[in-house]
Design a protein around this motif. Structure first.
Motif, PDB file in Angstrom:
ATOM      1  N   ASN A 237      40.836  -5.679  40.214  1.00 48.16           N
ATOM      2  CA  ASN A 237      41.003  -6.562  39.057  1.00 48.16           C
ATOM      3  C   ASN A 237      40.725  -8.028  39.331  1.00 48.16           C
ATOM      4  O   ASN A 237      40.912  -8.858  38.449  1.00 48.16           O
ATOM      5  CB  ASN A 237      42.420  -6.426  38.467  1.00 48.16           C
ATOM      6  CG  ASN A 237      42.501  -6.942  37.043  1.00 48.16           C
ATOM      7  OD1 ASN A 237      41.574  -6.775  36.260  1.00 48.16           O
ATOM      8  ND2 ASN A 237      43.609  -7.583  36.707  1.00 48.16           N
ATOM      9  N   SER A 238      40.277  -8.369  40.543  1.00 47.76           N
ATOM     10  CA  SER A 238      39.856  -9.761  40.756  1.00 47.76           C
ATOM     11  C   SER A 238      38.612 -10.043  39.919  1.00 47.76           C
ATOM     12  O   SER A 238      38.561 -11.008  39.149  1.00 47.76           O
ATOM     13  CB  SER A 238      39.556 -10.003  42.230  1.00 47.76           C
ATOM     14  OG  SER A 238      40.720  -9.898  43.001  1.00 47.76           O
ATOM     15  N   PHE A 239      37.602  -9.179  40.071  1.00 50.70           N
ATOM     16  CA  PHE A 239      36.334  -9.367  39.358  1.00 50.70           C
ATOM     17  C   PHE A 239      35.779  -8.096  38.721  1.00 50.70           C
ATOM     18  O   PHE A 239      35.045  -8.167  37.737  1.00 50.70           O
ATOM     19  CB  PHE A 239      35.275  -9.916  40.321  1.00 50.70           C
ATOM     20  CG  PHE A 239      35.631 -11.215  40.980  1.00 50.70           C
ATOM     21  CD1 PHE A 239      35.709 -12.390  40.261  1.00 50.70           C
ATOM     22  CD2 PHE A 239      35.906 -11.257  42.343  1.00 50.70           C
ATOM     23  CE1 PHE A 239      36.041 -13.591  40.873  1.00 50.70           C
ATOM     24  CE2 PHE A 239      36.235 -12.457  42.971  1.00 50.70           C
ATOM     25  CZ  PHE A 239      36.302 -13.624  42.236  1.00 50.70           C
ATOM     26  N   THR A 240      36.058  -6.925  39.303  1.00 51.38           N
ATOM     27  CA  THR A 240      35.306  -5.723  38.962  1.00 51.38           C
ATOM     28  C   THR A 240      35.528  -5.244  37.529  1.00 51.38           C
ATOM     29  O   THR A 240      34.562  -4.991  36.800  1.00 51.38           O
ATOM     30  CB  THR A 240      35.619  -4.598  39.967  1.00 51.38           C
ATOM     31  OG1 THR A 240      35.243  -5.051  41.277  1.00 51.38           O
ATOM     32  CG2 THR A 240      34.837  -3.342  39.631  1.00 51.38           C
ATOM     33  N   ILE A 241      36.775  -5.119  37.095  1.00 53.61           N
ATOM     34  CA  ILE A 241      37.012  -4.705  35.713  1.00 53.61           C
ATOM     35  C   ILE A 241      36.382  -5.693  34.746  1.00 53.61           C
ATOM     36  O   ILE A 241      35.711  -5.321  33.778  1.00 53.61           O
ATOM     37  CB  ILE A 241      38.525  -4.559  35.437  1.00 53.61           C
ATOM     38  CG1 ILE A 241      39.108  -3.403  36.253  1.00 53.61           C
ATOM     39  CG2 ILE A 241      38.784  -4.320  33.948  1.00 53.61           C
ATOM     40  CD1 ILE A 241      40.624  -3.272  36.159  1.00 53.61           C
ATOM     41  N   ARG A 242      36.566  -6.964  35.041  1.00 55.62           N
ATOM     42  CA  ARG A 242      36.022  -8.013  34.176  1.00 55.62           C
ATOM     43  C   ARG A 242      34.500  -7.979  34.153  1.00 55.62           C
ATOM     44  O   ARG A 242      33.873  -8.268  33.119  1.00 55.62           O
ATOM     45  CB  ARG A 242      36.515  -9.374  34.659  1.00 55.62           C
ATOM     46  CG  ARG A 242      36.177 -10.529  33.731  1.00 55.62           C
ATOM     47  CD  ARG A 242      36.797 -10.365  32.371  1.00 55.62           C
ATOM     48  NE  ARG A 242      36.763 -11.592  31.584  1.00 55.62           N
ATOM     49  CZ  ARG A 242      37.020 -11.647  30.301  1.00 55.62           C
ATOM     50  NH1 ARG A 242      37.318 -10.541  29.641  1.00 55.62           N
ATOM     51  NH2 ARG A 242      36.996 -12.791  29.661  1.00 55.62           N
ATOM     52  N   ALA A 243      33.873  -7.619  35.267  1.00 54.67           N
ATOM     53  CA  ALA A 243      32.405  -7.551  35.316  1.00 54.67           C
ATOM     54  C   ALA A 243      31.873  -6.554  34.295  1.00 54.67           C
ATOM     55  O   ALA A 243      30.867  -6.810  33.611  1.00 54.67           O
ATOM     56  CB  ALA A 243      31.945  -7.163  36.719  1.00 54.67           C
ATOM     57  N   PHE A 244      32.544  -5.404  34.168  1.00 54.08           N
ATOM     58  CA  PHE A 244      32.109  -4.412  33.188  1.00 54.08           C
ATOM     59  C   PHE A 244      32.392  -4.880  31.764  1.00 54.08           C
ATOM     60  O   PHE A 244      31.642  -4.547  30.839  1.00 54.08           O
ATOM     61  CB  PHE A 244      32.804  -3.073  33.460  1.00 54.08           C
ATOM     62  CG  PHE A 244      32.202  -2.308  34.603  1.00 54.08           C
ATOM     63  CD1 PHE A 244      31.130  -1.459  34.395  1.00 54.08           C
ATOM     64  CD2 PHE A 244      32.690  -2.450  35.882  1.00 54.08           C
ATOM     65  CE1 PHE A 244      30.559  -0.757  35.448  1.00 54.08           C
ATOM     66  CE2 PHE A 244      32.140  -1.754  36.943  1.00 54.08           C
ATOM     67  CZ  PHE A 244      31.063  -0.903  36.731  1.00 54.08           C
ATOM     68  N   GLU A 245      33.449  -5.626  31.560  1.00 55.96           N
ATOM     69  CA  GLU A 245      33.740  -6.156  30.230  1.00 55.96           C
ATOM     70  C   GLU A 245      32.692  -7.181  29.805  1.00 55.96           C
ATOM     71  O   GLU A 245      32.313  -7.254  28.628  1.00 55.96           O
ATOM     72  CB  GLU A 245      35.125  -6.792  30.213  1.00 55.96           C
ATOM     73  CG  GLU A 245      36.278  -5.811  30.360  1.00 55.96           C
ATOM     74  CD  GLU A 245      37.619  -6.488  30.364  1.00 55.96           C
ATOM     75  OE1 GLU A 245      38.607  -5.831  30.003  1.00 55.96           O
ATOM     76  OE2 GLU A 245      37.691  -7.682  30.731  1.00 55.96           O
ATOM     77  N   ARG A 246      32.212  -7.975  30.745  1.00 55.16           N
ATOM     78  CA  ARG A 246      31.276  -9.051  30.431  1.00 55.16           C
ATOM     79  C   ARG A 246      29.817  -8.603  30.466  1.00 55.16           C
ATOM     80  O   ARG A 246      28.931  -9.382  30.160  1.00 55.16           O
ATOM     81  CB  ARG A 246      31.473 -10.215  31.406  1.00 55.16           C
ATOM     82  CG  ARG A 246      32.858 -10.795  31.397  1.00 55.16           C
ATOM     83  CD  ARG A 246      33.008 -11.928  32.398  1.00 55.16           C
ATOM     84  NE  ARG A 246      32.611 -13.202  31.843  1.00 55.16           N
ATOM     85  CZ  ARG A 246      32.739 -14.375  32.477  1.00 55.16           C
ATOM     86  NH1 ARG A 246      33.261 -14.391  33.697  1.00 55.16           N
ATOM     87  NH2 ARG A 246      32.352 -15.488  31.924  1.00 55.16           N
ATOM     88  N   GLY A 247      29.583  -7.360  30.862  1.00 53.10           N
ATOM     89  CA  GLY A 247      28.209  -6.878  30.924  1.00 53.10           C
ATOM     90  C   GLY A 247      27.484  -7.307  32.179  1.00 53.10           C
ATOM     91  O   GLY A 247      26.242  -7.359  32.198  1.00 53.10           O
ATOM     92  N   ASN A 248      28.224  -7.600  33.240  1.00 53.54           N
ATOM     93  CA  ASN A 248      27.611  -7.989  34.508  1.00 53.54           C
ATOM     94  C   ASN A 248      27.307  -6.757  35.361  1.00 53.54           C
ATOM     95  O   ASN A 248      27.629  -5.629  34.990  1.00 53.54           O
ATOM     96  CB  ASN A 248      28.536  -8.947  35.268  1.00 53.54           C
ATOM     97  CG  ASN A 248      28.658 -10.294  34.579  1.00 53.54           C
ATOM     98  OD1 ASN A 248      27.887 -10.603  33.670  1.00 53.54           O
ATOM     99  ND2 ASN A 248      29.622 -11.097  34.991  1.00 53.54           N
ATOM    100  N   THR A 249      26.722  -6.987  36.518  1.00 45.09           N
ATOM    101  CA  THR A 249      26.363  -5.899  37.432  1.00 45.09           C
ATOM    102  C   THR A 249      27.290  -5.928  38.645  1.00 45.09           C
ATOM    103  O   THR A 249      27.544  -6.990  39.218  1.00 45.09           O
ATOM    104  CB  THR A 249      24.904  -6.031  37.904  1.00 45.09           C
ATOM    105  OG1 THR A 249      24.050  -6.063  36.760  1.00 45.09           O
ATOM    106  CG2 THR A 249      24.516  -4.862  38.807  1.00 45.09           C
ATOM    107  N   THR A 250      27.772  -4.742  39.035  1.00 50.10           N
ATOM    108  CA  THR A 250      28.635  -4.618  40.207  1.00 50.10           C
ATOM    109  C   THR A 250      27.971  -3.738  41.249  1.00 50.10           C
ATOM    110  O   THR A 250      27.486  -2.645  40.932  1.00 50.10           O
ATOM    111  CB  THR A 250      30.007  -4.025  39.822  1.00 50.10           C
ATOM    112  OG1 THR A 250      30.705  -4.954  38.989  1.00 50.10           O
ATOM    113  CG2 THR A 250      30.849  -3.753  41.065  1.00 50.10           C
TER     114      THR A 250
END
Length: 535
Positions: A237-250
């Protein structure tokens, strides 16, 4: 003038389901790359289709909102797809520590009562030895090319390759969830060694993201890297969940490899990553480190243990500001953050409280606020990112919360400018390689060692792992077990990272007048080298 709030939606009516954000991205940006996992690339349309297929099968199995779905496996596409599928149905996701022994997992099944368990082929053997697992729906991930197929899985296990293929025509849209709805149940051992289930709501997840987005230089379009284990809230939850919410790539890797991580940062121009100090240290010791271009890393958050100044300096020379943070599973995870601009000036500090979170220092005995700079106190936290409590554990809740504040058990102080520094852990927790080890849990196993009359477990500072687990044992009849024998005994009952790395044999384990272990004397004895240490 009185405002009529009936005309608009209340905050509890706002949908915070990350699966809803995922569905939106799949609709509007279907061809955007969502995930890079080993040699596999998935667009938002492809990733979401996999999520819907898993959700369809879980729903057909009877999963409904509030049910728990356990996942046993390493970082993978299936891990993330299962998480979003669980949330699609409004259910609760519980990723298990993949290093746990069968007996430990069995205890968590009793406490968490999952509806279904999803297990990777790599951990099928472990689950097959878990008492009580057969009482649950079990789905085996057997379609991941990065994982060797499991041999001899029980016939009643459902295979992903056979049941996670089709999307039901009647699968509804992601269930609307609010601030108070439960999203994650994460098990962490307490100081007594008894597992506690930390409840995190969708609101907790959301507010941590808001805190991060308002404090850290994260952006739409960022490339995120996940190499720390995602069963920890920090990596998840530092970045990964938010990355999918924002449409970013992980970019997700099954396990941390220092050379590959350096290459990934360059090849994908990684912008954000959660790491622990041990990972940064190992990376900096690689021959490839000197020539690596790491300048894209503008949001590098390091937590799990204090970051040694020498590591901060090494990365600063590479143009990377290692930004320290502090928090716990119970704070989803961040409570404090050290801004990038202050990395050099406040080296060693865990920063200041996040924008929407309060942190204060309190005398743990008198329960009075500590306001004098340099004076230590227990760090208490309050805010919308803090857990509503532990799962079915009223006594633990009573001990951990006081008048709306969460008692972290960590001791720290603030300097004249209000920047916080961690001093010690009130609860004696050992952090080794970013993993939490609770002494009482190890002591409970060691006291069963043949001939052991008394035992204590403490941490010893280690430049690579942060701390080593040290067992201090008193034996009957002058017996002298070796560290190898002790580790072999513990290996049957504990995850490997919890096994003692060093052993001290003594005539008597120090205890105070009330009969409690004198941990300070024991630590001093180990640190001084006054006794022979094996390992």
């Amino acid at each position: 003038m009185k405002i009529d709030h009936s005309l608009t939606a209340s905050i509890d009516e706002i949908d915070l389901n990350p699966a809803s954000f995922l569905a939106r991205n799949a609709h509007f940006t279907p061809n955007k790359l969502a995930l890079i996992y080993e040699d596999q690339e998935l667009t938002y349309a492809e990733f979401t289709r996999n999520v819907k297929a898993i959700a369809s099968r879980l729903r057909a199995s009877g999963v409904k909102d509030g049910d728990r779905i356990f996942y046993l496996g390493m970082n993978s596409a299936a891990f993330l797809e299962t998480m979003f599928a669980t949330w699609w149905l409004g259910a609760v996701f519980t990723p298990l520590n993949f290093r746990l022994a069968p007996a430990e997992i069995s205890e968590l099944l009793v406490r968490g009562t999952p509806h279904s368990i999803i297990v990777e082929s790599s951990h099928a053997e472990v689950l097959s030895h878990v008492y009580g697992a057969q009482r649950h729906h079990i789905f085996l991930i057997d379609n991941d090319p990065a994982v060797e197929a499991a041999a001899g899985a029980p016939p009643y296990w459902h295979r992903a390759s056979e049941v996670f293929g089709d999307v039901s025509e009647d699968l509804p849209a992601p269930k609307q969830v609010g601030m108070r709805d439960l999203a994650l149940l994460l098990f962490t051992s307490g100081t007594t060694g008894v597992p506690k289930g930390v409840q995190l709501t969708f609101g907790n997840i959301w507010w941590n993201s808001v805190n991060v987005d308002t404090s850290v230089d994260t952006r739409v379009g960022d490339m995120n890297l996940a190499v720390a284990p995602m069963f920890h809230i920090g990596a998840l939850n530092s970045f990964t969940i938010r990355a999918f919410e924002r449409g970013n790539t992980t970019v997700v890797r099954r396990a941390f490899d220092p050379v590959r991580t350096l290459k990934d940062i360059e090849d994908f121009a990684i912008n954000s990553a959660f790491v622990v100090p041990a990972q940064l240290l190992v990376m900096s010791n690689q021959a490839e480190f000197e020539g690596a271009d790491l300048t894209s890393m503008r949001a590098t958050i390091c937590a799990g243990a204090p970051v040694p100044p020498v590591i901060i300096a090494k990365y600063a020379e590479k143009g990377v500001d290692v930004q320290q943070a502090w928090g716990l599973t119970e704070t989803s995870p961040f409570a404090t953050y050290l801004p990038a601009a202050m990395t050099k000036e406040k080296t060693g500090s865990c920063g200041i409280s996040m924008l929407h979170t309060e942190v204060k220092l309190v005398d743990p005995v008198m329960l009075e606020d500590v306001t004098t700079p340099g004076e230590t106190g227990e760090m208490w936290v309050r805010g919308p990112n803090v857990t509503p409590g532990y799962w079915n554990a009223p006594e633990a809740n009573e001990a951990a919360f006081h008048e709306g504040w969460f008692r972290s058990g960590d001791i720290g102080y603030a300097d004249e400018d209000g920047y916080l520094f961690i001093v010690d852990r009130l609860k004696d927790m050992i952090i080794t390689g970013g993993e939490n080890v609770y002494p009482a849990e190890v002591e409970r196993v060691l006291i069963e060692y043949p001939g052991c009359s008394d035992v204590a477990v403490v941490g010893q500072k280690d430049p690579k792992w942060g701390e080593n687990v040290v067992a201090v044992m008193a034996m009957e009849g002058g017996a002298k077990p070796t560290i190898e024998q002790v580790r072999e005994f513990c290996d049957r009952h504990l995850a490997r990272y919890k096994l003692p790395k060093k052993l001290v044999l003594v005539d008597a384990v120090p205890r105070n007048s009330s009969g409690k272990l004198d941990k300070r004397s024991i630590r001093d004895m180990v640190a001084s080298g006054a006794t022979e240490i094996q390992g």
